[in-house]
Design a protein around this motif. Structure first.
Motif, PDB file in Angstrom:
ATOM      1  N   UNK A   1      69.431  49.335  91.826  1.00 34.67           N
ATOM      2  CA  UNK A   1      68.708  48.638  92.899  1.00 34.67           C
ATOM      3  C   UNK A   1      69.485  47.378  93.282  1.00 34.67           C
ATOM      4  N   UNK A   2      69.435  47.015  94.578  1.00 42.71           N
ATOM      5  CA  UNK A   2      70.203  45.881  95.077  1.00 42.71           C
ATOM      6  C   UNK A   2      69.296  44.692  95.409  1.00 42.71           C
ATOM      7  N   UNK A   3      69.749  43.493  95.003  1.00 42.55           N
ATOM      8  CA  UNK A   3      69.121  42.243  95.401  1.00 42.55           C
ATOM      9  C   UNK A   3      70.183  41.338  96.002  1.00 42.55           C
TER      10      UNK A   3
ATOM     11  N   UNK B   1      75.933  36.596  97.698  1.00 41.13           N
ATOM     12  CA  UNK B   1      75.922  37.306  96.420  1.00 41.13           C
ATOM     13  C   UNK B   1      74.998  38.517  96.467  1.00 41.13           C
ATOM     14  N   UNK B   2      75.484  39.624  95.841  1.00 43.60           N
ATOM     15  CA  UNK B   2      74.731  40.871  95.787  1.00 43.60           C
ATOM     16  C   UNK B   2      74.741  41.385  94.351  1.00 43.60           C
ATOM     17  N   UNK B   3      73.557  41.603  93.799  1.00 40.40           N
ATOM     18  CA  UNK B   3      73.410  42.215  92.476  1.00 40.40           C
ATOM     19  C   UNK B   3      73.082  43.681  92.657  1.00 40.40           C
ATOM     20  N   UNK B   4      73.903  44.562  92.073  1.00 34.09           N
ATOM     21  CA  UNK B   4      73.610  45.993  92.003  1.00 34.09           C
ATOM     22  C   UNK B   4      73.320  46.282  90.540  1.00 34.09           C
TER      23      UNK B   4
ATOM     24  N   UNK C   1      85.220  52.995  99.491  1.00 35.40           N
ATOM     25  CA  UNK C   1      86.120  52.502  98.449  1.00 35.40           C
ATOM     26  C   UNK C   1      86.976  53.610  97.846  1.00 35.40           C
ATOM     27  N   UNK C   2      86.617  54.865  98.072  1.00 39.20           N
ATOM     28  CA  UNK C   2      87.269  56.010  97.437  1.00 39.20           C
ATOM     29  C   UNK C   2      88.510  56.435  98.216  1.00 39.20           C
ATOM     30  N   UNK C   3      89.311  57.300  97.566  1.00 40.04           N
ATOM     31  CA  UNK C   3      90.451  57.889  98.257  1.00 40.04           C
ATOM     32  C   UNK C   3      89.957  58.814  99.365  1.00 40.04           C
TER      33      UNK C   3
ATOM     34  N   UNK D   1      82.920  52.649  93.766  1.00 41.86           N
ATOM     35  CA  UNK D   1      82.009  51.510  93.926  1.00 41.86           C
ATOM     36  C   UNK D   1      81.117  51.665  95.140  1.00 41.86           C
ATOM     37  N   UNK D   2      81.655  52.191  96.225  1.00 44.70           N
ATOM     38  CA  UNK D   2      80.864  52.317  97.448  1.00 44.70           C
ATOM     39  C   UNK D   2      79.614  53.143  97.252  1.00 44.70           C
ATOM     40  N   UNK D   3      79.706  54.195  96.421  1.00 43.37           N
ATOM     41  CA  UNK D   3      78.536  55.034  96.145  1.00 43.37           C
ATOM     42  C   UNK D   3      77.557  54.300  95.248  1.00 43.37           C
ATOM     43  N   UNK D   4      78.064  53.738  94.151  1.00 36.82           N
ATOM     44  CA  UNK D   4      77.182  53.068  93.200  1.00 36.82           C
ATOM     45  C   UNK D   4      76.540  51.816  93.799  1.00 36.82           C
ATOM     46  N   UNK D   5      77.218  51.160  94.735  1.00 35.57           N
ATOM     47  CA  UNK D   5      76.702  49.926  95.320  1.00 35.57           C
ATOM     48  C   UNK D   5      75.941  50.157  96.624  1.00 35.57           C
TER      49      UNK D   5
END
Length: 516
Positions: free
Chosen positions: A405-407, A413-416, A440-442, A362-366
């Motif tokens: 893209x993030x808003x 609230x955050x939309x990815x 978020x990853x190992x 998630x950390x990468x995608x977000x």
């Protein structure tokens, strides 16, 4: 009129003067309010929302037909909310790491309990007007990439499975794809042949089917039946170089699970380099342990790009490199050949991602990064089911490079776009540095003595600590995305119920401005 009468009338007027003055003021104030309301009614679209977050009156936001939910196999009742987003491509708008929006209200209305056990027609009690989001203007038509050859070494079955993902970035771009395909490498120990060849008819049928889908693909057998995987991968250089055309500038070696997020952006990146010069372009692994072990090379899953000038040298030294190298990895074999016969070094592109880290990505995608490629998405994730990039990326048909893209809406609230909608309780966003990637990853393997303590500073840093899901971070992950009949994309974000509570479903319906 006698003096007494005049005096009495004058006295009465003096007594009434405050009341008359108040009445005149009240009438004036009423007129001002009326005019102001009339003006505001005529100009409501320009005052209700700030420019990047506007009301749109052509609303279908309160549609009550929810029959599409039955395809998701949900357990009812659910908590449900929806919103429509209308995108407005604007030349002056740039994609930011996070776009912060002022607002007159939240992204979604309040949740409503929905139970489709009896009927798909549900009276939605909570709805809001669509949002209008200004986005960077970029054509959604295929870019011309005729100067690029892509090459994959894989099995025929895996190639077939990859078609839905290839269709998201490759079709109708005039880029050519060459595939060295086998049936499998399940051969007895000690066997002379290194693989079982694919059936020629199966190869021909798959090639024809892919071409009908707009994929300019050529599927071939390995150059030698004695080649291991690394040798088959390296031989893609020869296959592509010997099929080069006068317009060919780059040959690219990729895996069958390499995914390019934006072909226009990829073409733009390559345009910064002169293909008549020797260039070796790629991305390092995000895992410092892998870099320390395998060297400063382009890791294959991220996509490796060799200029036609450098490909000429590698092709000329092909036999020597095949004989000298004893590695089991094709991308290492390519790096070795380049280092043995040229002074060319890797040009590292941070936005080409190998993804050699594991579990929850998630950390990468977000992160808000505008990435060029992703890899290793078929497996992993918190549920082990991987990431359905072909559905996640579908919104790009509506808004171009807006995928991921993030808003930010308010302080909570955050939309990815295409991945998640996250609520941060008690205004938690204010406590976060959103320019830093959440870990978020190992944790990757440690390199003894390295100052790269978290193993990703060279690639993903700076980072911030992982938040506690369900407490510091309430995450709704993309469950499904579909192209609906009226030329819009419907995204469904999902969060499982907690402690026996109802599951939550958020719907976003994306439309283009000119389609409304």
């Amino acid at each position: 009129m006698d003096n007494g009468t005049f005096i009495r009338i004058s006295s009465a007027v003096m007594l009434l003067r405050p009341a008359i003055t108040a009445l005149v003021c009240l009438l004036s104030l009423t007129s001002v309010i009326f005019v102001a309301r009339l003006y505001r009614r005529d100009n409501a679209s320009s005052t209700k929302w700030v420019p990047t977050f506007r009301s749109h009156k052509n609303s279908v936001a309160c549609a009550n037909d929810l029959d599409w939910l039955q395809l998701l196999e949900l357990t009812y009742p659910i908590k449900f909310a929806r919103r429509e987003i209308v995108v407005n491509p604007a030349p002056e708008v740039e994609r930011l790491s996070v776009s912060k929006l002022d607002r007159d209200g939240p992204l979604f209305p309040d949740f409503q309990s929905v139970d489709l056990s009896d009927s798909f027609q549900v009276k939605l009690e909570q709805c809001q007007d669509p949002l209008v989001l200004d986005i960077p203007h970029r054509s959604t038509r295929p870019v011309d990439a005729a100067h690029i050859f892509f090459g994959i070494s894989t099995t025929l079955a895996r190639l077939d499975e990859s078609i839905p993902f290839l269709l998201r970035w490759l079709p109708n771009t005039r880029a050519k794809l060459f595939v060295i395909a086998i049936k499998d490498d399940d051969v007895p120990e000690g066997a002379k042949d290194r693989f079982r060849p694919a059936d020629p008819k199966d190869m021909s049928d798959l090639q024809e089917r892919m071409r009908k889908l707009g994929l300019d693909v050529t599927i071939v057998h390995p150059l030698s039946k004695h080649d291991w995987f690394s040798q088959r991968y390296f031989s893609l250089v020869r296959v592509m170089y010997e099929n080069k055309q006068p317009t060919t500038q780059w040959i690219s070696l990729i895996d069958d699970d390499t995914f390019f997020l934006s072909m226009p952006s990829l073409v733009e990146m390559l345009s910064e380099f002169d293909p008549r010069q020797q260039y070796y372009v790629g991305g390092l692994s995000e895992d410092w342990w892998s870099v320390a072990r395998y060297g400063l090379m382009g890791f294959g899953g991220a996509g490796v790009f060799v200029s036609i000038a450098l490909a000429e040298v590698v092709n000329a030294k092909y036999e020597d490199c095949q004989e000298r190298s004893h590695t089991s990895a094709g991308d290492i074999r390519l790096r070795e050949c380049i280092s043995w016969h040229t002074r060319t070094k890797l040009t590292n592109i941070l936005d080409l991602h190998q993804i050699d880290i594991h579990n929850d990505l998630s950390g990468i995608y977000e992160s808000g990064h505008q990435m060029l490629s992703l890899h290793h998405w078929k497996g992993g994730g918190p549920d082990g089911k991987g990431y359905p990039l072909h559905r996640m990326h579908l919104v790009a048909d509506i808004c171009g490079d807006c995928f991921l893209q993030r808003w930010q809406f308010g302080d909570d609230m955050l939309l990815v776009n295409g991945f998640s909608i996250t609520s941060y309780p008690h205004g938690g966003i204010k406590q976060l540095d959103l320019e830093k990637m959440e870990e978020t990853w190992d944790h990757p393997s440690v390199v003894d003595g390295s100052l790269n303590e978290n193993g990703v500073d060279h690639s993903l840093g700076p980072t911030r600590p992982k938040l506690k899901l369900g407490e510091e971070k309430i995450q709704y992950r993309l469950l499904d995305s579909t192209l609906v009949a009226e030329g819009a994309v419907r995204q469904v974000y999902f969060r499982a119920g907690v402690a026996g509570g109802d599951d939550s479903v958020l719907e976003l319906l994306w439309r283009n401005q000119h389609d409304t």
